[in-house]
Scaffold this motif. Structure first.
Motif, short mmCIF file in Angstrom:
data_model
loop_
_atom_site.label_atom_id
_atom_site.label_comp_id
_atom_site.label_asym_id
_atom_site.label_seq_id
_atom_site.Cartn_x
_atom_site.Cartn_y
_atom_site.Cartn_z
N UNK A 272 0.84 -1.21 0.00
CA UNK A 272 0.00 0.00 0.00
C UNK A 272 0.87 1.25 0.00
N UNK A 273 1.97 1.21 0.73
CA UNK A 273 2.89 2.34 0.77
C UNK A 273 3.48 2.60 -0.60
N UNK A 274 3.83 1.53 -1.31
CA UNK A 274 4.40 1.67 -2.65
C UNK A 274 3.37 2.26 -3.62
N UNK A 275 2.14 1.80 -3.56
CA UNK A 275 1.12 2.31 -4.48
C UNK A 275 0.83 3.78 -4.24
N UNK A 276 0.84 4.20 -2.98
CA UNK A 276 0.63 5.62 -2.67
C UNK A 276 1.76 6.47 -3.24
N UNK A 277 2.99 6.01 -3.06
CA UNK A 277 4.14 6.77 -3.56
C UNK A 277 4.14 6.84 -5.08
N UNK A 278 3.82 5.73 -5.73
CA UNK A 278 3.79 5.72 -7.19
C UNK A 278 2.71 6.66 -7.72
N UNK A 279 1.59 6.75 -7.02
CA UNK A 279 0.51 7.64 -7.44
C UNK A 279 0.93 9.10 -7.36
N UNK A 280 1.83 9.41 -6.45
CA UNK A 280 2.28 10.80 -6.26
C UNK A 280 3.50 11.15 -7.10
N UNK A 281 4.18 10.14 -7.63
CA UNK A 281 5.46 10.36 -8.29
C UNK A 281 5.37 11.37 -9.43
N UNK A 282 4.35 11.25 -10.27
CA UNK A 282 4.21 12.14 -11.43
C UNK A 282 3.95 13.57 -10.99
N UNK A 283 3.11 13.72 -9.97
CA UNK A 283 2.78 15.06 -9.49
C UNK A 283 4.00 15.75 -8.89
N UNK A 284 4.78 15.02 -8.10
CA UNK A 284 5.94 15.62 -7.45
C UNK A 284 7.03 15.97 -8.45
N UNK A 285 7.09 15.26 -9.57
CA UNK A 285 8.13 15.53 -10.58
C UNK A 285 7.74 16.65 -11.52
N UNK A 286 6.51 17.14 -11.43
CA UNK A 286 6.05 18.19 -12.33
C UNK A 286 6.38 19.58 -11.82
N UNK A 287 6.45 20.50 -12.75
CA UNK A 287 6.71 21.90 -12.42
C UNK A 287 5.42 22.52 -11.91
N UNK A 288 5.49 23.21 -10.79
CA UNK A 288 4.33 23.89 -10.24
C UNK A 288 4.13 25.19 -11.01
#
Length: 509
Positions: A272-288
């Motif tokens: 579950x921890x891995x799936x949560x992190x993977x779901x956020x990976x794209x957002x965190x790598x994007x330019x705000x």
């Protein structure tokens, strides 16, 4: 129309100020709204306003309405008076009511809805009926539909909602009033698309584009719940090929190795921890990305569009700035007495789930450009313009032609707007000459004023400056029909008999 009201503890509604003829006196107004913040309104009310002395601080509520729709509600927290006895009042939004009560130490396991309900039940048990808040719409969920939360300290209800929910699960907190009852909504998305868009040349006054690269993270280190025996936190190592890192390879190639630690206190399983992190990976790598915009709210001038609401998805179009996008309205500054200076901040402000990354979008002032002044002048003219009369003609076949005119009788009018199957046309000289839009798309114009014009082809005539020389000739012009002279001050390109072109001194202008 903008209006500000007092709401007494008994529910009586009293008008404090209004922009409709200034029924009550007010000399300054500014309302600042931001996602997941209570919001703040400031007003200056001269002593001549009879309602000034009627405000019961911390008892009355003060509301702001635009076009009879409530956009803000709160309680007066601060009052200052200057040498003229003008009162400057500061009002904090209703979300701030939840700071008045501290939750006792607790342990909770269950759904997100159940957690919010527990906090509100505790809050409502300690406040008077005129400050109670009921559970509203809760659309934020946990993937497992099960969370664990606890706290050994006495913490305010608002802080718990921010730290235990918004910082961990994202989403938006909102106080909504329906039939006099306050509701707390906790939303994954507002789900509203504004019918009013912001467009260059229409209601856009200024725009500032911001791209933040300091919040780009290409590598996440997710940490779960602590082991009660060892005190160590759960990692994804056992389900991630022996690595504690969740890497966005595309972003790492582009931006390099940039780490961010994310904690999920209630996650006890590594998958579950891995799936949560993977779901956020794209957002965190994007330019705000954010846009800071000054725009005129056309709903204030009789246009059949929504006024702007916090959380709206708004279409923004500006060809000179290469902008054509839809973004969420995340922050807004409203000014009832100065709507031309209202500011809107739009952007994909990331929910980072950690207190350190929650930031306010900065407030920037831009220089007053010529186009901005023209927009102000146009808005002022629209606001002060008189209404029009109408005349309708019906043909033998039943088809109608509509005229709008500035005098009661069409024949006496100088300003006329004609609407028919031929198109829409306007005249300022009683119908002697007409300008407008034909039904086939051709436009008849007298004058165009623009900050910039982009075109592939411009046909015929003379392009000239407004400035004239002593001979009443344009200082700069290009005669496209003759193709002979292009004049720039005292110098021109001249086509010789031989067909060649050369510079020629035109003499003092």
């Amino acid at each position: 129309m903008d209006a500000i009201y007092l709401i007494t503890p008994e529910g009586e509604k009293k008008l404090l100020c209004s922009t409709a003829g200034m029924k009550r006196v007010m000399s300054f107004h500014e309302l600042n709204l931001q996602l997941n913040q209570p919001g703040e309104m400031k007003m200056r009310i001269p002593v001549e306003n009879p309602m000034l002395q009627d405000i019961a601080y911390l008892a009355d509520e003060i509301t702001f309405e635009r076009n009879e729709i409530e956009l803000f509600r709160g309680e007066a927290k601060q009052d200052e008076e200057d040498i003229l006895n003008t009162g400057e009042i500061t009002v904090e939004g209703a979300l701030g009511y939840l700071r008045a009560v501290h939750m006792e130490p607790y342990e909770y396991s269950g759904t997100v809805l159940g957690y919010v309900t527990m906090l509100l039940d505790w809050y409502n048990a300690h406040v008077s009926p005129n400050r109670q808040i009921q559970i509203g719409s809760v659309t934020v969920t946990d993937p497992n539909d099960y969370i664990t939360r606890s706290d050994s300290d006495w913490v305010t209800i608002l802080s718990l909602l921010e730290e235990k929910l918004v910082d961990k699960l994202g989403g938006y907190l909102r106080i909504r009033v329906l039939d006099g009852i306050r509701y707390l909504d906790y939303l994954a998305d507002f789900g509203r698309v504004s019918t009013q868009k912001i467009a260059y040349g229409k209601n856009l006054i200024s725009v500032n584009q911001i791209r933040k690269y300091d919040e780009v993270y290409t590598v996440l280190i997710p940490l779960g719940a602590e082991n009660e025996e060892t005190g160590e936190r759960l990692t994804v190592e056992s389900v991630n090929y022996g690595s504690i890192y969740v890497v966005n390879e595309d972003a790492r190639t582009r931006y390099g190795w940039r780490e961010c630690v994310i904690k999920f206190d209630d996650v006890t399983l590594p998958e579950n921890l891995l799936s949560k992190a993977q779901a956020l990976s794209e957002s965190y790598a994007g330019i705000v990305k954010t846009l800071e915009i000054t725009a005129v709210d056309l709903s204030l001038f009789g246009r059949d569009v929504d006024c702007f609401y916090l959380g709206d998805m708004i279409r923004v179009e500006s060809l000179p700035h290469d902008i054509d996008t839809t973004m969420m309205l995340s922050q807004m500054t409203l000014r009832a007495l100065d709507p031309e200076n209202e500011r809107l901040n739009l952007g994909n402000v990331r929910q980072t789930f950690t207190e350190s990354t929650r930031q306010n979008i900065r407030d920037m002032n831009s220089e007053i450009s010529t186009s901005k002044k023209n927009n102000w002048n146009l808005a002022e003219r629209i606001r002060n313009a008189q209404g029009l009369y109408s005349t309708e003609e019906t043909g033998a076949d039943g088809a109608k032609k509509l005229y709008l005119h500035n005098k009661p009788e069409l024949n006496d009018s100088m300003v006329i707007i004609s609407v028919s199957e031929e198109g829409i046309f306007t005249s300022g000289d009683g119908g002697a000459t007409w300008y407008g839009q034909e039904i086939d798309g051709d436009t008849i114009l007298r004058w165009i004023e623009a900050t910039g014009i982009s075109a592939d082809v411009i046909y015929g005539g003379m392009l000239s400056s407004i400035a004239k020389d002593k001979n009443d000739m344009p200082v700069t012009y290009i005669d496209m029909d003759k193709g002979e002279v292009a004049k720039f001050g005292n110098i021109a390109w001249v086509k010789r008999d031989s067909g060649n072109e050369s510079l020629k001194w035109m003499g003092e202008t």
